[in-house]
Structures are given as C-alpha cells and as structure tokens.
Design a protein around this motif. Structure first.
Motif, PDB file in Angstrom:
ATOM      1  N   PHE A 156      -9.966 -12.403   7.017  1.00  0.00           N
ATOM      2  CA  PHE A 156      -9.088 -12.666   8.168  1.00  0.00           C
ATOM      3  C   PHE A 156      -9.756 -12.087   9.405  1.00  0.00           C
ATOM      4  CE2 PHE A 156      -6.111 -14.120   5.134  1.00  0.00           C
ATOM      5  CZ  PHE A 156      -5.234 -14.941   5.828  1.00  0.00           C
ATOM      6  N   VAL A 160      -6.328  -9.967  11.539  1.00  0.00           N
ATOM      7  CA  VAL A 160      -6.158  -8.537  11.248  1.00  0.00           C
ATOM      8  C   VAL A 160      -6.433  -7.702  12.503  1.00  0.00           C
ATOM      9  CG1 VAL A 160      -7.118  -6.610   9.949  1.00  0.00           C
ATOM     10  CG2 VAL A 160      -6.505  -8.714   8.764  1.00  0.00           C
ATOM     11  N   TRP A 163      -3.317  -8.083  14.709  1.00  0.00           N
ATOM     12  CA  TRP A 163      -2.163  -7.260  14.300  1.00  0.00           C
ATOM     13  C   TRP A 163      -2.295  -5.862  14.887  1.00  0.00           C
ATOM     14  CZ3 TRP A 163      -2.612  -7.817   8.270  1.00  0.00           C
ATOM     15  CH2 TRP A 163      -2.271  -9.126   7.893  1.00  0.00           C
ATOM     16  N   THR A 234      -8.920  -2.486   6.860  1.00  0.00           N
ATOM     17  CA  THR A 234      -8.527  -3.544   5.933  1.00  0.00           C
ATOM     18  C   THR A 234      -9.754  -3.935   5.130  1.00  0.00           C
ATOM     19  OG1 THR A 234      -6.965  -4.341   7.565  1.00  0.00           O
ATOM     20  CG2 THR A 234      -7.491  -5.850   5.787  1.00  0.00           C
ATOM     21  N   GLU A 257      -4.946  -0.967   4.512  1.00  0.00           N
ATOM     22  CA  GLU A 257      -4.397  -2.201   3.943  1.00  0.00           C
ATOM     23  C   GLU A 257      -5.510  -2.774   3.085  1.00  0.00           C
ATOM     24  OE1 GLU A 257      -3.807  -5.624   2.934  1.00  0.00           O
ATOM     25  OE2 GLU A 257      -4.215  -6.221   5.007  1.00  0.00           O
ATOM     26  N   ARG A 290      -7.701 -14.157  -0.254  1.00  0.00           N
ATOM     27  CA  ARG A 290      -6.756 -13.384   0.562  1.00  0.00           C
ATOM     28  C   ARG A 290      -6.448 -12.118  -0.203  1.00  0.00           C
ATOM     29  NH1 ARG A 290      -2.413 -16.612   4.109  1.00  0.00           N
ATOM     30  NH2 ARG A 290      -3.540 -18.564   4.298  1.00  0.00           N
ATOM     31  N   CYS A 291      -6.102 -11.062   0.520  1.00  0.00           N
ATOM     32  CA  CYS A 291      -5.659  -9.872  -0.216  1.00  0.00           C
ATOM     33  C   CYS A 291      -4.320 -10.164  -0.873  1.00  0.00           C
ATOM     34  CB  CYS A 291      -5.600  -8.656   0.690  1.00  0.00           C
ATOM     35  SG  CYS A 291      -4.609  -8.901   2.130  1.00  0.00           S
ATOM     36  N   SER A 450       1.328 -15.152  -1.075  1.00  0.00           N
ATOM     37  CA  SER A 450       0.524 -15.109   0.155  1.00  0.00           C
ATOM     38  C   SER A 450       1.275 -15.778   1.299  1.00  0.00           C
ATOM     39  CB  SER A 450      -0.804 -15.831  -0.077  1.00  0.00           C
ATOM     40  OG  SER A 450      -0.558 -17.193  -0.367  1.00  0.00           O
ATOM     41  N   GLY A 451       0.682 -15.670   2.487  1.00  0.00           N
ATOM     42  CA  GLY A 451       1.235 -16.392   3.634  1.00  0.00           C
ATOM     43  C   GLY A 451       2.432 -15.717   4.267  1.00  0.00           C
ATOM     44  N   PHE A 458       3.610  -5.435   6.972  1.00  0.00           N
ATOM     45  CA  PHE A 458       2.676  -5.990   5.992  1.00  0.00           C
ATOM     46  C   PHE A 458       1.809  -4.880   5.401  1.00  0.00           C
ATOM     47  CE2 PHE A 458      -1.318  -7.781   4.628  1.00  0.00           C
ATOM     48  CZ  PHE A 458      -0.925  -8.902   3.923  1.00  0.00           C
TER      49      PHE A 458
HETATM   50  C1  UN1 Z   1      -5.390 -10.493   4.129  1.00  0.00           C
HETATM   51  O1  UN1 Z   1      -5.758 -11.242   3.229  1.00  0.00           O
HETATM   52  O2  UN1 Z   1      -6.058  -9.445   4.412  1.00  0.00           O
HETATM   53  O3  UN1 Z   1       0.143 -12.889   4.013  1.00  0.00           O
HETATM   54  C2  UN1 Z   1      -4.237 -10.734   5.017  1.00  0.00           C
HETATM   55  C3  UN1 Z   1      -0.949 -13.460   4.159  1.00  0.00           C
HETATM   56  C4  UN1 Z   1      -1.578 -13.439   5.523  1.00  0.00           C
HETATM   57  C5  UN1 Z   1      -2.393 -12.210   5.714  1.00  0.00           C
HETATM   58  C6  UN1 Z   1      -3.402 -11.917   4.652  1.00  0.00           C
HETATM   59  N1  UN1 Z   1      -0.538 -13.503   6.522  1.00  0.00           N
HETATM   60  O4  UN1 Z   1      -1.504 -14.054   3.255  1.00  0.00           O
END
Ligand code: UN1
Length: 502
Positions: A156, A160, A163, A234, A257, A290-291, A450-451, A458
């Motif tokens: 991201f 990120v 944010w 992150t 994060e 994605r995390c 996700s998303g 978050f």
């Molecule tokens: C990430 O992968 O570090 O909720 C963030 C989500 C996105 C953010 C992911 N809004 O999947």
C-alpha cells in the motif's frame, strides 16, 4: 510505450519533475514484466540527519498554526489527489502490480482519509472531568508530538502514508517518510503532490513531509534519531519487532501495523454465494498481498465439500495477467522472493498430506515476472504452513464441527489482524464479535477480511503489533495528552483531603 516512459508521462501529468536516474541507486522494476522503471538515489546518513533536522525546525512553527488551518492543507491535498486519481492509480499498478481497480481504490483511500482528517482538524477534543475540589476543574488537552517517522510497505505505497500523514499533519506534527525500496516512485509522487499543494497555498513546504529513500539502514537511522518522537511502521513482523524494541529502548512511541494470518469461519447457515464472492476478493485479490488478505478458511463440515468445489470452480477461471488490462483480477507477485516463499509453503503443505489446487506459475509477463494462479489448500486440520503468514495468494481450508472449536482455530495463530464469520445465525455473529470470540483487531460479519473502510481504527493484536491507524480515535496516537488541574478559587485545598498547614 515502455513502462519507464509511462512513468515519465505520469510524473508530467502530475506536474512533478520525474526523479532523476542515479547510477548507484535503488533499481525499481515493475512486477508486470520485470522491466526497469527507474534507479533512485539512496539517502546518505548526512541526508537523513538533515531531513530530520528540517522536520524538527518546521514542527516548531507548524504546531502554532491553528488545527483547522492545518486541516486546510490536508483538504486541498485530498482534492489534488482526487483530481489525479487516475495517474496515481496507474503508478501504483506499475510499481506494485495491483490491478487497475485496486490501484484506484487505494488512491480513493487517500482521498477518504484526507476528508476524515479535515473534519478531525475541528475536533481534537479532550475531556472536562469533575474535580473533587471546590472551584477546581480538570481538563485534558492534546498537543502534537513533534517529528513522526513513517515506515511503509510496498503493498500500500500511498494509502498507508496518507493514513499517517493526514492525521499527523492536522495534529500539528511534521513527517519523515521512509517508503519500501520496492515502491519508492509512488512515494516520490505522493509526497511531491503534498509539498506542491503546500507551496501553492503559500505554506513553507521544507520539513513538512521529508522523504528518505533506501533500505533497512535508512529506516534504522530514522528510528534511532532522538528528534523522531513516534515511529509508525507497517510491514513484516520481523521489521516491526526490530522497530518496536529499538523504540522501547529509547522510551519512544511506536505504532506498529504488521502482518496478518487472517481467517474466516463459514457456518452452516451462511449464504454460500456471498461467501464465494467475499472469499475470492479477500484471498485472491491483490494477489494475496494485503496484510488483511484472507489466508485461512474454517468451514463447517456440512458445507465444506460444496464450498471447496465452488471455490475451485471460481479460482480455476480467475483472470490472472497484466494488471493494467481490463478484466484482469489477479496481477503478479511483487518479486521472485515472494514466488519462492509461496512455492515453499505449498511444498510443505503437500508433504503434510494436503490437497493443493493450483498455485503454479502462469506463463504471463516473461521470465522476470511472477504470476501465479491463487491456490486452495485442503488440510484435515490447522498445521504446518497454515500457522504462518505467507505473503501470497494461498487459501488454506480446514473443516470444523463445533462453533467454539472454529473460534479456537481462528485465534490459534500468532497474528491478530483481521477475521470474519459468515452466518445467518444471530447468536454466532454475536459470539464471534464478543469478548470470547475473535481475538483480532478486525472482526467482520458476512464480509471478507480485507478492504476495511478508513472510518474505523485499523490494526490488530498479538504479532500484528497492537497499533491502530486511520479512523475512530487513532489520531490520539499522534498527540500527547496533558491533564490540567485549574484552580479558580482563592484557597488551596489538597486532593485526597491532605492537610499541609504552614
Ligand atoms: C495493508 O495491507 O497493509 O483493509 C493495508 C484493507 C485496506 C488496507 C490494507 N484498507 O485491506
């Protein structure tokens, strides 16, 4: 047009100078076909020190600007990002391999957090608290911290930072940003746009949001500098552990994060059509990078066979390919290391007796690009590679019989970022989101893992790091709190009834 020419055109469209090529810099390649995009100069130790010093000096005047006026900068920045949504989204796609829709979605996330922060700039509220003493009041006031260091990951490369930056700036801080060496162009563009916005508003841009490029050493220099009051990082758990320990040793704040090994529970009453859609987006979307990507599916035995069959049918047909092409849903992995890690996890699963569907390399993009068909891995129980986060599209599926057992499986991993339950049963939904339910920072009902929207806080628990970014009251992490006791009388009563007569 080559992808590197495309980059030059994009910077021109944004009204920004294209970063000059540096002979010994970091080589940035597009995961689309592995071709080079740019070679960017790495910040030297001296430059790191100078950037932080500029940010510290700028902080001293920025904190005096009324918060709603600081919000004005973020508002105009958000408008500029909205205007340039298309080229910024394309830049993300070129640099990270995200499909067009997801690149655009990420830019929208930047716009959204800017709007949120603008409203917040007229809040930043503290409490007024009842005092036990006559003619006294207790107040809480919030003040900026100073220089905020941001370390961001490749996946991201804009959202990120936004944010952190949107909140940090309205809170009165200045920033020093070290983006991933895999996605520095997105950072050059986004921070360039922010500073361009500042200058156009007559705001001194120097030191407001400094950019440092480089690898681990640059991040370490940022973390260890005494003027940096908060490090928001992150990325991987290994990186977060190093940052967290280094910050703790200096009594410095950190906001972590980190990874996620996210699960969804599918109950007997679930709407399976909805499950398939939710699972496909969360597990295969962003090529599993994605995390919040869905990595574990815990399915009631009564619907297990039907759901696996439906998912296999969908994964078999998922359009894997050029992320810039209309209709593609799965782009490339970021690099060969990611591909190798995925194959190692799949091999380990096979050795443990799992049934592996897909996951092999797809013949797209040439020898220097790594496209895979997202994998589904059926296991009898949660074990082996399923217990680890592999940053690739692998969906492990295990059956369960009893709902409490499903929650235990959800919680039995070291990360605690995102989770979901698919059910029509009110009781199951409530238990999942209760204290004895999911132990994650995000617990969803009837949507994937996700998303997330920017309005909520978050982040996650355990090895996800415990930090919260983005919405709700996450802004408090970017400020320090003072408790004020104010005596508006002419006597001096002491708290706790203490007598101290002189
Ligand atoms: C990430 O992968 O570090 O909720 C963030 C989500 C996105 C953010 C992911 N809004 O999947």
């Amino acid at each position: 047009m080559s992808h590197s020419t495309d980059i030059q055109t994009l910077f021109k469209t944004l009204g920004l100078p294209c970063p000059p090529d540096s002979a010994h810099g970091i080589e940035v390649r597009t995961p689309i076909d592995g071709s080079p995009l740019a070679r960017l100069a790495v910040s030297t130790d001296a430059q790191v020190g100078e950037a932080i010093a500029r940010a510290q000096t700028r902080y001293l005047s920025w904190r005096e600007v009324p918060a709603p006026k600081r919000g004005d900068l973020v508002r105009v920045f958000g408008e500029a990002v909205r205007r340039h949504k298309e080229p910024l989204g394309r830049l993300i796609s070129l640099e990270t391999g995200k499909i067009v829709q997801e690149g655009l979605g990420e830019v929208q996330e930047v716009v959204d957090i800017c709007e949120f922060a603008v409203g917040l700039s007229r809040q930043l509220y503290g409490l007024s608290i009842a005092s036990e003493r006559a003619e006294h009041k207790l107040l809480e006031t919030w003040h900026p911290l100073g220089v905020v260091g941001v370390i961001s990951a490749f996946n991201f490369p804009m959202a990120v930072f936004a944010w952190n930056a949107a909140l940090a700036l309205v809170c009165g801080n200045t920033l020093v940003w070290k983006p991933s060496e895999k996605a520095p162009l997105s950072a050059v563009a986004l921070s360039g746009l922010l500073l361009q916005t500042a200058r156009a508003q007559g705001i001194e841009a120097d030191g407001l949001a400094e950019l440092l490029l480089g690898e681990r050493g640059v991040g370490e220099a940022l973390v260890s500098h005494a003027a940096v009051k908060l490090v928001s990082a992150t990325g991987s758990t290994a990186m977060g552990r190093a940052v967290g320990v280094a910050c703790a040793a200096q009594f410095k704040r950190s906001l972590l994060e980190l990874g996620g090994n996210n699960a969804a529970i599918v109950c007997p009453s679930a709407n399976l059509e909805l499950v398939v859609r939710g699972v496909a987006f969360s597990a295969a979307g962003t090529a599993g990078q994605r995390c919040t990507s869905l990595r574990r599916l815990i399915v009631h035995r009564s619907v297990h066979a039907a759901l696996v069959a439906a998912l296999v049918r969908v994964f078999e047909r998922l359009p894997v390919g050029d992320p810039l092409a209309v209709g593609t849903l799965v782009g490339p992995l970021i690099d060969e290391r990611a591909f190798d890690a995925m194959q190692r996890a799949l091999d380990a699963a096979r050795q443990a007796g799992a049934q592996v569907h897909f996951g092999a390399r797809e013949a797209v993009g040439g020898a220097a690009a790594f496209y895979v068909r997202p994998a589904i891995v059926e296991l009898a129980n949660q074990s082996g590679p399923m217990l680890q986060e592999t940053f690739a599209p692998i969906l492990y599926v295990v059956p369960y019989d009893d709902f409490d057992e499903a929650i235990a499986i959800n919680n039995a991993v070291s990360h605690g970022l995102s989770s979901a339950v698919f059910t029509q049963d009110l009781r199951e939904a409530e238990v999942f989101t209760s204290a004895r339910g999911s132990d994650c920072g995000i617990a969803n009902v009837n949507i994937g893992t996700s998303g997330a929207e920017i309005g909520g806080a978050f982040g996650g628990e355990k090895e996800t790091g415990g930090g919260r970014e983005s919405g709700s009251d996450a802004w408090k992490a970017y400020m320090r709190r003072a408790t004020n006791t104010i005596n508006y009388g002419n006597t001096l009563p002491l708290a706790q009834g203490i007598k101290f007569e002189i």
